[in-house]
Write a protein that holds these residues in place. Structure first.
Motif, PDB file in Angstrom:
ATOM      1  N   TYR A  48       0.803  -1.225   0.000  1.00 40.69           N
ATOM      2  CA  TYR A  48       0.000   0.000   0.000  1.00 40.69           C
ATOM      3  C   TYR A  48       0.835   1.273   0.000  1.00 40.69           C
ATOM      4  O   TYR A  48       0.280   2.355   0.145  1.00 40.69           O
ATOM      5  CB  TYR A  48      -0.971  -0.012   1.191  1.00 40.69           C
ATOM      6  CG  TYR A  48      -2.084  -1.014   1.017  1.00 40.69           C
ATOM      7  CD1 TYR A  48      -3.153  -0.730   0.183  1.00 40.69           C
ATOM      8  CD2 TYR A  48      -2.048  -2.247   1.662  1.00 40.69           C
ATOM      9  CE1 TYR A  48      -4.165  -1.656  -0.009  1.00 40.69           C
ATOM     10  CE2 TYR A  48      -3.060  -3.185   1.475  1.00 40.69           C
ATOM     11  CZ  TYR A  48      -4.111  -2.884   0.642  1.00 40.69           C
ATOM     12  OH  TYR A  48      -5.116  -3.794   0.443  1.00 40.69           O
ATOM     13  N   ASN A  49       2.152   1.087  -0.115  1.00 40.77           N
ATOM     14  CA  ASN A  49       3.010   2.247  -0.222  1.00 40.77           C
ATOM     15  C   ASN A  49       2.904   3.181   0.999  1.00 40.77           C
ATOM     16  O   ASN A  49       2.995   4.390   0.865  1.00 40.77           O
ATOM     17  CB  ASN A  49       2.651   3.014  -1.505  1.00 40.77           C
ATOM     18  CG  ASN A  49       3.849   3.756  -2.032  1.00 40.77           C
ATOM     19  OD1 ASN A  49       4.989   3.475  -1.620  1.00 40.77           O
ATOM     20  ND2 ASN A  49       3.611   4.719  -2.906  1.00 40.77           N
ATOM     21  N   ILE A  50       2.650   2.586   2.153  1.00 42.59           N
ATOM     22  CA  ILE A  50       2.631   3.369   3.386  1.00 42.59           C
ATOM     23  C   ILE A  50       3.821   2.913   4.203  1.00 42.59           C
ATOM     24  O   ILE A  50       3.985   1.714   4.426  1.00 42.59           O
ATOM     25  CB  ILE A  50       1.381   3.095   4.239  1.00 42.59           C
ATOM     26  CG1 ILE A  50       0.118   3.220   3.387  1.00 42.59           C
ATOM     27  CG2 ILE A  50       1.310   4.042   5.422  1.00 42.59           C
ATOM     28  CD1 ILE A  50      -1.138   2.987   4.187  1.00 42.59           C
ATOM     29  N   THR A  51       4.620   3.854   4.655  1.00 43.86           N
ATOM     30  CA  THR A  51       5.746   3.423   5.480  1.00 43.86           C
ATOM     31  C   THR A  51       5.499   3.800   6.932  1.00 43.86           C
ATOM     32  O   THR A  51       5.228   4.952   7.252  1.00 43.86           O
ATOM     33  CB  THR A  51       7.068   4.087   5.036  1.00 43.86           C
ATOM     34  OG1 THR A  51       6.809   5.477   4.857  1.00 43.86           O
ATOM     35  CG2 THR A  51       7.575   3.485   3.759  1.00 43.86           C
ATOM     36  N   PHE A  52       5.517   2.815   7.780  1.00 46.31           N
ATOM     37  CA  PHE A  52       5.674   3.086   9.197  1.00 46.31           C
ATOM     38  C   PHE A  52       6.636   2.070   9.784  1.00 46.31           C
ATOM     39  O   PHE A  52       6.740   0.945   9.307  1.00 46.31           O
ATOM     40  CB  PHE A  52       4.372   3.141   9.999  1.00 46.31           C
ATOM     41  CG  PHE A  52       3.223   2.364   9.450  1.00 46.31           C
ATOM     42  CD1 PHE A  52       2.088   3.016   8.981  1.00 46.31           C
ATOM     43  CD2 PHE A  52       3.244   0.983   9.438  1.00 46.31           C
ATOM     44  CE1 PHE A  52       1.011   2.303   8.489  1.00 46.31           C
ATOM     45  CE2 PHE A  52       2.169   0.263   8.955  1.00 46.31           C
ATOM     46  CZ  PHE A  52       1.042   0.931   8.469  1.00 46.31           C
ATOM     47  N   SER A  53       7.331   2.511  10.810  1.00 45.85           N
ATOM     48  CA  SER A  53       8.348   1.654  11.405  1.00 45.85           C
ATOM     49  C   SER A  53       7.681   0.653  12.354  1.00 45.85           C
ATOM     50  O   SER A  53       6.557   0.868  12.800  1.00 45.85           O
ATOM     51  CB  SER A  53       9.338   2.514  12.186  1.00 45.85           C
ATOM     52  OG  SER A  53       8.706   2.988  13.358  1.00 45.85           O
ATOM     53  N   MET A 104     -14.760   4.203   8.174  1.00 47.20           N
ATOM     54  CA  MET A 104     -14.299   3.122   7.297  1.00 47.20           C
ATOM     55  C   MET A 104     -14.293   3.691   5.880  1.00 47.20           C
ATOM     56  O   MET A 104     -15.275   3.557   5.154  1.00 47.20           O
ATOM     57  CB  MET A 104     -15.245   1.925   7.396  1.00 47.20           C
ATOM     58  CG  MET A 104     -15.112   1.151   8.700  1.00 47.20           C
ATOM     59  SD  MET A 104     -16.481  -0.014   8.958  1.00 47.20           S
ATOM     60  CE  MET A 104     -17.755   1.123   9.523  1.00 47.20           C
ATOM     61  N   PRO A 105     -13.218   4.359   5.481  1.00 49.08           N
ATOM     62  CA  PRO A 105     -13.258   5.127   4.229  1.00 49.08           C
ATOM     63  C   PRO A 105     -13.321   4.273   2.961  1.00 49.08           C
ATOM     64  O   PRO A 105     -13.694   4.788   1.924  1.00 49.08           O
ATOM     65  CB  PRO A 105     -11.966   5.949   4.272  1.00 49.08           C
ATOM     66  CG  PRO A 105     -11.093   5.267   5.253  1.00 49.08           C
ATOM     67  CD  PRO A 105     -11.968   4.545   6.213  1.00 49.08           C
ATOM     68  N   ASN A 106     -12.951   3.001   3.064  1.00 46.61           N
ATOM     69  CA  ASN A 106     -13.037   2.137   1.881  1.00 46.61           C
ATOM     70  C   ASN A 106     -13.924   0.924   2.168  1.00 46.61           C
ATOM     71  O   ASN A 106     -13.769   0.272   3.198  1.00 46.61           O
ATOM     72  CB  ASN A 106     -11.638   1.653   1.472  1.00 46.61           C
ATOM     73  CG  ASN A 106     -10.750   2.799   1.040  1.00 46.61           C
ATOM     74  OD1 ASN A 106     -11.115   3.596   0.189  1.00 46.61           O
ATOM     75  ND2 ASN A 106      -9.570   2.899   1.662  1.00 46.61           N
ATOM     76  N   PHE A 107     -14.848   0.619   1.214  1.00 44.60           N
ATOM     77  CA  PHE A 107     -15.710  -0.563   1.334  1.00 44.60           C
ATOM     78  C   PHE A 107     -16.371  -0.614   2.713  1.00 44.60           C
ATOM     79  O   PHE A 107     -16.350  -1.624   3.418  1.00 44.60           O
ATOM     80  CB  PHE A 107     -14.924  -1.852   1.071  1.00 44.60           C
ATOM     81  CG  PHE A 107     -13.976  -1.770  -0.083  1.00 44.60           C
ATOM     82  CD1 PHE A 107     -14.266  -0.991  -1.203  1.00 44.60           C
ATOM     83  CD2 PHE A 107     -12.767  -2.461  -0.078  1.00 44.60           C
ATOM     84  CE1 PHE A 107     -13.389  -0.906  -2.276  1.00 44.60           C
ATOM     85  CE2 PHE A 107     -11.881  -2.386  -1.138  1.00 44.60           C
ATOM     86  CZ  PHE A 107     -12.194  -1.607  -2.244  1.00 44.60           C
ATOM     87  N   ASN A 115      -9.753  -3.688   3.006  1.00 45.13           N
ATOM     88  CA  ASN A 115      -9.111  -3.092   1.822  1.00 45.13           C
ATOM     89  C   ASN A 115      -8.525  -4.123   0.851  1.00 45.13           C
ATOM     90  O   ASN A 115      -8.417  -3.864  -0.340  1.00 45.13           O
ATOM     91  CB  ASN A 115      -7.998  -2.117   2.231  1.00 45.13           C
ATOM     92  CG  ASN A 115      -8.562  -0.768   2.619  1.00 45.13           C
ATOM     93  OD1 ASN A 115      -9.783  -0.624   2.744  1.00 45.13           O
ATOM     94  ND2 ASN A 115      -7.703   0.212   2.808  1.00 45.13           N
ATOM     95  N   ASP A 116      -8.119  -5.266   1.382  1.00 50.17           N
ATOM     96  CA  ASP A 116      -7.488  -6.253   0.498  1.00 50.17           C
ATOM     97  C   ASP A 116      -8.474  -6.908  -0.467  1.00 50.17           C
ATOM     98  O   ASP A 116      -8.068  -7.565  -1.412  1.00 50.17           O
ATOM     99  CB  ASP A 116      -6.796  -7.335   1.335  1.00 50.17           C
ATOM    100  CG  ASP A 116      -5.657  -6.756   2.149  1.00 50.17           C
ATOM    101  OD1 ASP A 116      -4.783  -6.115   1.564  1.00 50.17           O
ATOM    102  OD2 ASP A 116      -5.658  -6.929   3.379  1.00 50.17           O
ATOM    103  N   LEU A 117      -9.766  -6.736  -0.181  1.00 50.63           N
ATOM    104  CA  LEU A 117     -10.771  -7.388  -1.030  1.00 50.63           C
ATOM    105  C   LEU A 117     -11.334  -6.385  -2.043  1.00 50.63           C
ATOM    106  O   LEU A 117     -12.517  -6.046  -2.012  1.00 50.63           O
ATOM    107  CB  LEU A 117     -11.889  -7.971  -0.148  1.00 50.63           C
ATOM    108  CG  LEU A 117     -12.723  -9.091  -0.775  1.00 50.63           C
ATOM    109  CD1 LEU A 117     -11.845 -10.276  -1.156  1.00 50.63           C
ATOM    110  CD2 LEU A 117     -13.822  -9.542   0.176  1.00 50.63           C
ATOM    111  N   PRO A 159      -5.635   3.714   1.571  1.00 57.16           N
ATOM    112  CA  PRO A 159      -6.077   4.073   2.922  1.00 57.16           C
ATOM    113  C   PRO A 159      -5.884   5.573   3.175  1.00 57.16           C
ATOM    114  O   PRO A 159      -5.006   6.189   2.571  1.00 57.16           O
ATOM    115  CB  PRO A 159      -5.161   3.263   3.833  1.00 57.16           C
ATOM    116  CG  PRO A 159      -4.550   2.204   2.975  1.00 57.16           C
ATOM    117  CD  PRO A 159      -4.505   2.779   1.584  1.00 57.16           C
ATOM    118  N   LEU A 160      -6.712   6.136   4.047  1.00 61.51           N
ATOM    119  CA  LEU A 160      -6.510   7.507   4.517  1.00 61.51           C
ATOM    120  C   LEU A 160      -5.083   7.681   5.030  1.00 61.51           C
ATOM    121  O   LEU A 160      -4.449   8.708   4.830  1.00 61.51           O
ATOM    122  CB  LEU A 160      -7.443   7.791   5.691  1.00 61.51           C
ATOM    123  CG  LEU A 160      -8.820   8.390   5.492  1.00 61.51           C
ATOM    124  CD1 LEU A 160      -9.437   8.664   6.840  1.00 61.51           C
ATOM    125  CD2 LEU A 160      -8.740   9.658   4.666  1.00 61.51           C
TER     126      LEU A 160
END
Lengths: 516, 516
Positions: A193-198, A277-280, A314-316, A324-325
């Motif tokens: 998802y191209n989100i980076t968190f440690s 729940m911003p998606n689906f 989101n994966d579905l 994602p937001l």
């Protein structure tokens, strides 16, 4: 009235009297003292017998109706639901699981017939079997069928973990979660998802519901305000309310929250948290437009509130992969909850919260005094599942299976559902949200459909105040693909029937409330 | 003072300023800007530099001292702890786990050196290895060593469950818990402890801490009062406080709660809940006399409060088998929590609450919005573990192993510990509670002992207000049997040393508080 004299109310209890009355009547129904089609006593009479206010009885009857135990007939009175045997068992379950899952799928009655030492669990399973055989089209259940779980693969990683870690697999874990799993999650989110968190920004929790509960603990003080979408997943509301929070509902539209309404509410009093729940979305299947996502984040910074993003599905995705937001969250105002249970194996109870490092510390504290840590064995197995790249593979398989069902739903709804019903095809997830014309009441449709063995989720259960709703949710999680077309056709016929019946008793109009 | 100019306080945060000061100083220590043995600035100077009240600095220094980052020397000032490298890593962990477990045992550093695909987890484990090698006698850790876990047996039942139930093992479970497991538990409690409750009175939870948290949710309203024993397990207090509860401490004596004190507090305001560990109490190891158990139950009925009985260790008895309060609970005022994690496999996270049927319903609701249900796979495996009678067998084995360590503790304490130290040998469990003479401070003993590689738990961490305590807890959970004697001998020498040192600075007296 003789049947009601056994009712005893206890005014010293915290439980409201109307709930006590409601429960007493349910008991009478369950003992077969009150029978299907039997008329409930007039409100004034029962109020006088029990020495309570008439409002108490009105509320008790309302509650009974919401739970499906009674039906009201316009101008005639309130009756024990004729389809009560089906009805109360299902709906009370649906109520308690609020569309996450109907419990009937959970216990696997078949298991108790084999030669394993597990005992037959009598009453409960008998009931469930009755219900199961009577339901032909289940559009209510929201849990993915166990046949799709990657049992063999998971068994392998479990055993690999046990052989590798031995006793350590069962020792205490860090409250934040098993460190290698947090690393796996952070790598997965970056690549997928191209989100980076440690890893230090990740808190492992036992399912998304616990994620919500723990965020409520970490961030809500008594009497803080929480904004929610209407409709929404009410399991979240229960967790917020348990903290003494005030719930404010903002209407949800097919492209996201109603921004004008949100702005005007924010002028009165910004919340501490906004749950979304911003998606689906559950129950509507709606997804926010990119524009609305951006506006929401901007508002959260402007008015200083936190956003709880519940990424339950989101994966579905069946078309575009959703963003994602959290991916747009440059200010760190989004607390992101992602469940692995829903699409994977719900009984595993596994999810995570990603948030700013300073928030992550507060969250870890709340996790600690909630249950110390999540199961170490599960976390280790899930970690290995990720490392072997089994998760993306599983998600791909699920998308393939459910895309077919989604297409069948789209086709059947388009073909059969009569005009006047509003809906928007979702881009992913498991739910369609249909709306009857204004003034119609989905609980009536629920009751009617149930007679023909069709289950749906009335919209009432997705509003903070459980008010009567014209919307309802159709889930394609549990229904077999080959039954979708016939099920939707039957639903369409039931809707037509409802239209006919209620033409005689016009209920349209703004102030409609079901009569008692 | 130059070293402190980088400190930035944010008055807009909810986090109290003294905590911010404390954390800033910890950061300076961790960055090696402040060095071991370095003196902290005088309170007034730092207060003036940071533009805060002197009380803020006093509290920050106190917090630093409690966390082991600094030591105060009578009449001289406050210094960075000379043994800080050992110290802060351990104590911060001990703080966070409050004696349930030191996290250092949980992650199994060894695992990352083998050929498994799990990565080396760098920094964390390096730290831990340093600490481990420096600690020779660990009397702090309270978790049973993974070598005693019945891994092979549990692996077998896990696989049997997977082969039997397939995907259903991973489906949603009833919130109350997997029905056959609740039946197994009720049979076990009847046969082992002569307490009968039905499966409908049992709620499966993910460990005792969750049991406490869920009871808090189900029964506590904002600003309700909870009585606790002093000392007690402060993880419980965190859960109660998170509900906005007021905590009232009742002193614990070697034969149970101080009944006179309890009566007099009850006259002022009875609590909603009384939290107790009546057998093999943590941290003291004390058990209530039968008389005191009876009086407590009678008082709960007279003054209408509920008792939360935390049975964390009853199966680990070395003499008489203890009787839970619940066995005497004819009025249903006892909410009984029994952990299977502590004596078994903590990482499994499994416990149950037994309570009256009407309470069980409230508890199931709270469980639902906490995390829906506990892991189905774990529950099914645990059920099979019971059905194969493996649990009593495991408990017997644990009693045998720990009875030997307990005997070694008894012998060594009797032989070496100098006069003036109070203690009472426990009848079971894992803990001895020793008390220094009035006026001595166990945190000083902790700091001193740590220099020689001996870990103990200062009593401070077991009081609601974390006040300096003369008591301390010695656990024999993690120390190897062959090290007990030498460890206690070393402890005795350290105590003698403390006596010598503090003779010069008499600290005795009622109003003693550690100086800053």
């Amino acid at each position: 009235m003789d049947k009601y004299v056994s009712i005893r109310l206890d005014r010293s209890l915290e439980k409201p009297l109307y709930v006590q009355v409601c429960e007493s009547i349910i008991e009478l129904i369950e003992k077969n003292i009150l029978l299907p089609e039997e008329k409930l006593p007039p409100i004034r009479k029962l109020a006088s017998l029990l020495d309570v206010n008439t409002v108490t009885i009105v509320n008790a009857y309302k509650l009974l109706e919401k739970q499906g135990y009674v039906v009201s007939r316009v101008g005639s009175g309130t009756y024990i639901n004729p389809s009560i045997l089906l009805n109360h068992q299902n709906l009370s379950k649906a109520l308690s699981s609020q569309g996450v899952s109907l419990q009937k799928v959970s216990e696997n009655p078949g298991v108790f017939n084999d030669s394993s030492p597990t005992p037959s669990n009598s009453a409960l399973f008998d009931d469930i079997s009755n219900v199961r055989s009577a339901i032909r089209y289940d559009f209510a259940g929201a849990a993915i069928s166990p046949e799709f779980f990657p049992v063999e693969e998971f068994k392998e990683v479990l055993n690999e973990v046990l052989d590798r870690d031995r006793g350590y697999a069962f020792g205490y874990q860090e409250s934040m979660g098993y460190a290698p799993l947090r690393k796996s999650i952070s790598e997965f989110m970056a690549s997928e998802y191209n989100i980076t968190f440690s890893p230090e920004e990740i808190q492992v929790v036992s399912g998304a519901q616990q994620g919500i509960d723990i965020i409520a603990k970490a961030f809500l003080n008594y009497q803080d305000t929480v904004y929610v979408e209407g409709p929404t997943y009410t399991g979240a509301i229960d967790a917020f309310k348990s903290r003494g929070a005030k719930i404010v509902e903002i209407p949800l539209e097919p492209d996201g929250i109603n921004i004008d309404e949100l702005r005007s509410k924010l002028k009165v009093k910004p919340p501490r948290l906004f749950y979304t729940m911003p998606n689906f979305h559950n129950p509507t299947g709606y997804s926010y437009s990119t524009q609305k996502k951006k506006e929401l984040i901007a508002l959260s910074r402007e008015c200083d509130f936190l956003i709880v993003e519940d990424d339950h599905m989101n994966d579905l995705y069946f078309a575009e992969k959703p963003s994602p937001l959290k991916a747009m969250d440059d200010g760190g105002n989004v607390l992101y909850i992602k469940s692995f249970s829903k699409l994977f194996m719900p009984g595993l109870r596994l999810a995570f919260i990603a948030s700013r490092k300073d928030f992550a510390v507060k969250i870890a504290d709340a996790k600690y005094y909630s249950d110390i840590s999540s199961s170490g064995l599960t976390q280790r197995a899930m970690d290995l599942f990720f490392r072997k790249s089994l998760w993306p593979e599983h998600a791909r398989r699920m998308r393939k299976i459910f895309r077919e069902k989604w297409q069948a739903m789209n086709g059947a709804i388009e073909e059969y559902i009569p005009p006047g019903i509003n809906y928007k095809s979702p881009g992913g997830g498991l739910f369609f949200w249909l709306e009857l014309p204004q003034g119609y009441y989905s609980m009536n449709l629920y009751n009617e459909a149930l007679k023909y063995g069709l289950l749906l989720m009335p919209g009432d259960f997705f509003y903070p105040d459980r008010r009567p709703s014209n919307g309802f949710r159709l889930s394609f999680a549990e229904i077999a693909p080959e039954n979708i077309r016939d099920g939707i056709k039957l639903l369409a016929e039931t809707i037509e029937k409802l239209f006919q019946e209620y033409k005689l008793n016009p209920l349209r109009g703004k102030n409609f409330r079901p009569l008692l």
